[in-house]
Design an enzyme around this catalytic site. Sequence first.
Site, PDB file in Angstrom:
ATOM      1  CB  VAL A  78       4.812  -7.576  11.482  1.00 15.28           C
ATOM      2  CG1 VAL A  78       4.263  -6.693  12.589  1.00 15.28           C
ATOM      3  CG2 VAL A  78       3.880  -7.563  10.275  1.00 15.28           C
ATOM      4  CG  ASP A 129      -8.423 -10.731   4.317  1.00 12.40           C
ATOM      5  OD1 ASP A 129      -9.050 -11.810   4.313  1.00 12.40           O
ATOM      6  OD2 ASP A 129      -7.185 -10.657   4.402  1.00 12.40           O
TER       7      ASP A 129
END
Length: 1021
Positions: free
Chosen positions: A708, A832
């Site tokens: 990221v 999640d």
Amino acid sequence: MPRPTSSPPHVHFFFPFRISCLVFLSFLSHVAESQIQDQELQVLLQLRQSWRDPSSLAHWVASNSSSHCAWPEITCQGGSITEVKLDNLNINYSIPSFICGLKNLTKLDVSYNNIPGEFPRALYNCSKLVYLDLSQNYFEGPIPSDIDRMADLQVLILAANSFSFDVPASIARLQRLRILHLYQSEYNGTYPEEIFGLPDLEELRLEYNDKFLPSQLPQNFTALKKLRFFSMARTNLFGGIPETVGDMEALEHLNLAMNLLIGEIPSSIFALRNLSELYMYSTNVSGSIPRAVRAANLSVIDLSDNNLTGTIPEYFGKLQNLSRLYLEFNQLSGQIPEGIGRLPTLSDVLLSNNNLWGTIPPDFGKFSALRRLVVAFNNLTGTLPEQLCHGSVLFALVAMDNDLSGELPESLGNCTTLSYVMLKNNGFTGNVPGELWMLTSLRTLILSGNGLTGELPEELSPNLSWIKLSNNRFSGKIPSTVSSWRKLMLFDASNNLLNSTVPTELTELPSLKTLLLGQNKLSGNLPTAIVSWKSLATLNLSHNQFTGPIPTDFGFLPVLAQLDLSENQLSGSIPPEIGLLKLVSLNLSSNRLSGRVPHKLENTSFEASFLNNPSLCASYSFMRLNVCNSQSSRLPRNPALILILAISMAMFVSLAAVFTIRASIKKRNGFDLTWKLTAFQRLNFTRSNILSELKDENVIGSGASGKVYRIMVNPSGDAVAVKRISNNQKLDENLEKQFSAEVEMLGNVRHVNIIKLSCCISCENYKLLVYEYMENRSLDHWLHKTKRLSLILGVANNMILDWPKRLQIARGAARGLCYMHHDCLPPIIHRDVKSNNILLDSEFNAKIADFGLARMLAHQGEAVTLTGIAGSAGYLAPEYAHATKVNEKIDVYSFGVVLLELTTGKEAMGEDEDMCLVDWAWRHILDGKAIFDAIDEEINNDSFLAEISNVFMLGIFCTTKRPSKRPPMKEVVQVLLKCSDPLYDIEQTSQHNLDVAPLLANPRHEEMPQSAYRLLRCNTY
């Protein structure tokens, strides 16, 4: 001749023989008894072994000094075991068949454990069993159709399990049944009407089975002449209540709550001679309460939350044993019968939200120990009764939004138990009784919207947290002794006649969150020494006569979100520090301010915040102020020239960037440059801006699917977060699914609390997801990572997330999940949810992120089939382990874990893998420990203790093991929004012992009575 006195020869012969026989038989009996005891001991030891030696049974060991009959779980008669009571021992394994080796077993209680599996049919071999309690476990599947083989059963308790399908008709063939409890399970069929023909039945409980098919009360149920306790609350009943209910001579408790019953309540229901409790707050009952009532033994009448019309029956005033009268949230009209006020045992009267008129009976409190009087939102007139607290136990007086008048009773000042007084929006006049202000038990005082006069008191209850006095005629100064109001969180005295200055002592209140003093006659300079206002979020000093400058210190209030200083005579410039605040609303209009508006406040959100300040200017005309001229001469004046220069520059930069990127990427990575960009938002960057900055120095994180990056996309400092999914042969198919899932969902989702996907960029070997950049990273970073780092380095952690921010984060994340579950078509489950996937922007607004594991639901509440378990340890709902289908309740469970993280500061799965946070939190409660001891030390502050405790308990409710008992996210959002409401504490305090204690006493945290769940709904007035 006299008869000889000696015994005949045959008697002499048989007497020693008889003695010998008795001794021999006694010996045989002793031997047999000893053998039975040895056999039973072996059964118990084998039982303990089969359950993996639970610590709760550590004392089950063979001993020469004492018998197993002395063990607390065992009851013996004649040396043989007759009762085995194994409740609340954390047993996690099934009941073995050899337990029926206890030949004389009549009673077996294994309630409140974790026993899995289907109904233990092996118990059929326990031939003498008359009492069986399997409640509060994990039994599932149908109740066996041949359960009538246990023909001698008198007590059968199967409540709070996961039994499903129909209740079998064979239960009705257990003719000796006296007690039958089947409440709170997962039945999704019907119950047999034959149950109502059991001749000896004394207790029948079917409540909280809201999956039962809709049905009417069978006409024959009134034939149960011995029935004392009958409950079918929330079982989808419809239709009317049979008139023959009055034939049930033994009935003491009738609960038909939360159903779809219609029609009038039959008059015969009040003829029941022994009825002690009546709960009928069904959701759609209509009609009026009958007048023809005759009995006097009723103790509790709860008809709340219906559509009842008509008047309150006069005969209620003759129910001499009546202690609780709950008729709130109906459409009742007419007057409150005066006789009710004279009842000798009356303690709680809740009549709010109706159309009642007339006066409150003057005898209320005179003849009984009245504890609560709640008559809000009606059309009542007259004065408050003088002797409401005559019994010295009055806890809550709530009469807001009526047409009451006169002065407040002086006797209220002597009511030492009074905690909540809410009388707003009436016509009360005169002074507030002096002693009322100082009652040490008083926590909330709401007197807004009346005609009250006088001055504010020099002394105030040290426990008061809410004071609302707005829209009255209070006058004089704010006393300097206000510094003693240490627990005050809200002070609203707006629209009164207060004068003089704001005392410095008012700035010394560390718990103050809301201060509203607008529309008074206050004057002088604004306070400057405000370092103690660390919790202040809302400040309104508008419509007064303040002069002088705005203090620079205002810009350093850490949580200030709303600031209104309008309609004063303030002068000077606006301190630039005000621009540092994370303001939601700002109003500085109608003053005498001058100079330039600080750059950080020049945005459309505050366009009207500076009006009617003639000497104030801004850099842009959209502010509706004079444009400051200091920079204007430096700008080109020819618009056409400006446009040509801008276009030329943009073309030059773009071309240069394209060639640079193409050469750089081709040299570095050697992959195909056929990129496809799909935009979901209006972009302020180009594809080239992203590709050129995929450098290692811009990496801010990494995961299973790739790195990221944080990338600056323009010179003004705007940044985006780019998630790069790289090609990997082993994970190619899974990564492709994750990429498709995120693009499909996030590309179409629009919500302020869900991460915004700006675009996706893809080629053959790489896929890029471009998100909005979240400056404050993840919640996990703030709660755990910084804390761990400080421990490792041995330095102080200055990155403390205070409670107001944590509550803000909880509310934001809850809204995001609520939108996914209830507003998206089709609904979305995330799968999640965890603190690492809750991202925070610069103002700590929470956004749900990482949808790689999310799934669409065909219909809300419908389960989705899984091909494998996904998610994170510590956050996984229990049903993940065995279910092939899950629904949105798995997100509710995971979010409950997040709430426990926010309140305790602990990680979902700590170093001890055998004790996750959920288990730890539940064990903390079940061990009788105070919630205060579980709270994170960084936020353990008396000012927020009630809020934190409420959120902690909400986390407990969300992590209930049975999915159907977890609240939906709509309810969770409402709780988080209202958990600061003081009325929450009224419900919690008044019903804690009755409702919450049984819940907390349950080690499986399965039974969640509706009455207890209502505590978390924070009813507001």
